[in-house]
Scaffold this active site. Structure first.
Site, PDB file in Angstrom:
ATOM      1  CE1 TYR A 196      33.346  34.420  36.466  1.00  0.00           C
ATOM      2  CE2 TYR A 196      32.652  35.978  34.783  1.00  0.00           C
ATOM      3  CZ  TYR A 196      32.367  35.211  35.888  1.00  0.00           C
ATOM      4  OH  TYR A 196      31.117  35.239  36.416  1.00  0.00           O
TER       5      TYR A 196
ATOM      6  CE  LYS B 116      44.612  36.165  65.182  1.00  0.00           C
ATOM      7  NZ  LYS B 116      44.776  35.934  66.605  1.00  0.00           N
TER       8      LYS B 116
END
Lengths: 157, 435
Positions: B35, B90
């Site tokens: 980061y 899914k």
């Protein structure tokens, strides 16, 4: 590029029946676009009368023939806006090609012939009237170089 | 776990997927790399070359599973929230079978243009898009526009997935009966997403339009049908099929009984049976007919009925009968291959390559009337499909990172095995404890 085997000409006596079926299909097709296009109960008979009128002459009418069969037609008239410099416009009110013969540029061929006739009758422009939600017709005419010209407003009275 | 109450199980785990780190984090100081400030360098590099986002971020393996919830499973339109567990399921399949990270997204943009705009604006976040559970005919338009306008793979399983699995099954079924698929008469019963996509795929595969009859509830799609002009607006896809096939030599108004006379294969993807396809229709088909009855939960005709009526090869969408035509044989490998090759899209030839690979794989394991497709529990099928798809994308110039069949087979195997290992690790460490 036009498909070989298509001829465009004026309708002849004896062809009223074939032409009437196409006229009927044209109106039935437009029916879904606006309630104002709802067909009358005797629309099929009236289509026959219209076909008879078309064969007799007056309006500009052409049919497309393929293998001895009438597969499409165009109908319109010359409208005159008298105060304008070039006020005569050939207006296409009906154009229909049988689905089985679409995609062969028969519509464009009919329009070319219509334009020729309109010019002979003094028009320097041609126009087409279509139901405002008929996007397929809109696309079709745009592709052929037509531009938006007038808008028809309608209301029940 | 099967057999337990699904709602309680979903509650126990609080959904089915989560995001977890893949870099080794030792302390908070590592964030100076992952980061700020370190990440700024990465951002600037991508700013110069956006394609680097496929190298330097998780985008390369990230797919959006996105639905407007207008046709959820067989349940019709639902609230977007109600479609979420389906998209999440899914996503779970994507990870387990294809090693693909998938993010469920449900939304309320039900107009085609709004749906398309939404997906287009999300494109920079994803390596691929899987649109899901969208009503027909909107699904055709959404897929068509997105395939044209996005430069990442876009897929709709109800169209391409089912069509590819069906084509794979047909390829092998025709091998068994010893006929040429490209010279046979094929009847498609039902003109929804699956069969309209199958029609397109069969055409691309080389079957002449005039050999294919497509029927909806009103009979064969035919240029002389009364509603043909209306179809031009309400369903231009059916309209196009009517004109291209010319009704396949049938009279206008012909129903399935007439259409099946002398036909070599039937693919029914219409509505749940039994009784939708009558045994006497199958009897009138040509010698050794092929019958695919794909409706769920009940096929249009029971396999036993079809067999009794003379069908030589029968397939359904169900796992409890032989020859299950299942999208899950297709999409994990297709995305694995397309993502690994950084494909700019999924072309019809890539879909056909997937179908052919599926067929070839099943053939290697021995074809029979009851084994025309690979088994769903054989994980090796997915790297195979991935390899075929990546190789085809590379051959067609659609790959940002071209790969050979062999290279992708190795890569896909590794990625898929890693996903399976991760999944079993979770089960090992936390077992059946909830979160």
């Amino acid at each position: 590029m036009y498909e070989a085997g298509v001829s465009v000409r004026k309708p002849r006596k004896g062809e009223e029946g074939e032409l009437a079926r196409l006229i009927y299909r044209f109106y039935a097709f437009n029916e879904e676009f606006d309630p104002a296009w709802a067909l009358s109960d005797d629309a099929e008979e009236r289509a026959t009368e219209e076909a008879r009128r078309a064969v007799e002459g007056g309006d500009i009418v052409f049919v497309a023939e393929v293998d001895g069969q009438i597969v499409g037609y165009i109908r319109g008239y010359v409208r005159e806006l008298r105060l304008l410099k070039d006020g005569k416009i050939g207006v296409i009110t009906e154009l229909y090609v049988h689905p089985r013969f679409r995609g062969r540029r028969i519509g464009a061929l009919l329009i070319d012939r219509f334009a020729e006739e309109a010019r002979e009758r003094g028009a320097s422009r041609i126009a087409a009237e279509i139901p405002s939600s008929n996007i397929v017709a809109e696309r079709f005419y745009s592709k052929l170089g037509f531009r938006n010209f007038m808008i028809t407003y309608i209301k029940e009275v | 776990m099967a057999g337990k109450d699904p709602v309680s199980l979903h509650r126990l785990y609080g959904g089915k997927i989560e995001i977890s780190p893949k870099v080794p984090l030792k302390s908070l100081s590592d964030f100076a790399v992952w980061y700020t400030p370190g990440v700024a360098e990465v951002s600037l590099a991508i700013e110069k070359d956006p394609d680097l986002s496929f190298e330097l971020t998780s985008r390369w393996n990230l797919v959006a599973v996105i639905s407007d919830a207008t046709r959820v499973l067989g349940l019709g339109p639902l609230k977007p929230e109600a479609a979420y567990p389906v998209m999440e399921g899914k996503a779970l399949l994507f990870k387990f079978l294809g090693g693909v990270d998938a993010v469920p997204i449900v939304h309320s943009k039900r107009k085609t243009t709004e749906f398309v705009d939404l997906v287009k604006s999300l494109e920079p976040s994803f390596g691929g898009v899987n649109i899901e559970d969208i009503e027909s005919p909107k699904c055709f338009e959404v897929l068509e526009i997105l395939r044209r306008e996005l430069s990442i793979p876009v897929w709709h399983d109800d169209q391409q997935g089912t069509a590819a699995a069906t084509l794979a099954g047909l390829i092998n079924a025709f091998k068994i009966v010893g006929k040429d698929l490209r010279k046979s008469r094929i009847v498609l019963l039902g003109a929804g997403a699956a069969n309209i996509a199958l029609y397109t795929l069969l055409r691309r595969y080389g079957v002449p339009a005039s050999n294919i009859a497509v029927l909806d509830r009103k009979g064969v799609l035919h240029p002389d049908r009364d509603d043909i002009d209306k179809l031009l607006f309400s369903n231009p896809y059916k309209y196009r099929i009517a004109l291209e096939t010319g009704g396949s030599g049938l009279p206008p108004g012909a129903g399935p009984d007439k259409a099946l006379e002398g036909a070599d294969a039937l693919v029914a993807a219409s509505r749940p049976g039994p009784g939708v396809v009558k045994p006497e229709w199958v009897r009138r088909m040509s010698k050794d007919p092929i019958v695919f009855a794909l409706a769920n939960p009940t096929p249009e005709i029971w396999p036993s009925e079809a067999r009794e009526a003379g069908a030589r090869v029968v397939a359904t969408g169900r796992s409890d009968f032989p020859n299950q035509v299942n999208n899950a044989l297709v999409f994990p490998g297709v995305f694995r291959g397309a993502l690994d090759a950084r494909a700019r899209g999924i072309s019809d030839s890539m879909v056909i390559a997937a179908a052919e690979e599926l067929a070839a794989y099943a053939e290697e394991q021995g074809l029979s009337e009851d084994r025309i497709l690979p088994q769903l529990d054989d994980w090796k099928v997915h790297p195979r499909v991935a390899a075929a798809v990546a190789a085809k994308a590379s051959e067609e110039g659609l790959a940002r990172k071209p790969l050979t069949y062999k290279a992708e087979l190795e890569r896909a195997t590794e990625i898929i095995l890693r996903a399976r290992k991760l999944t079993s690790l979770v089960a090992e460490v936390w077992g059946e404890r909830g979160v």
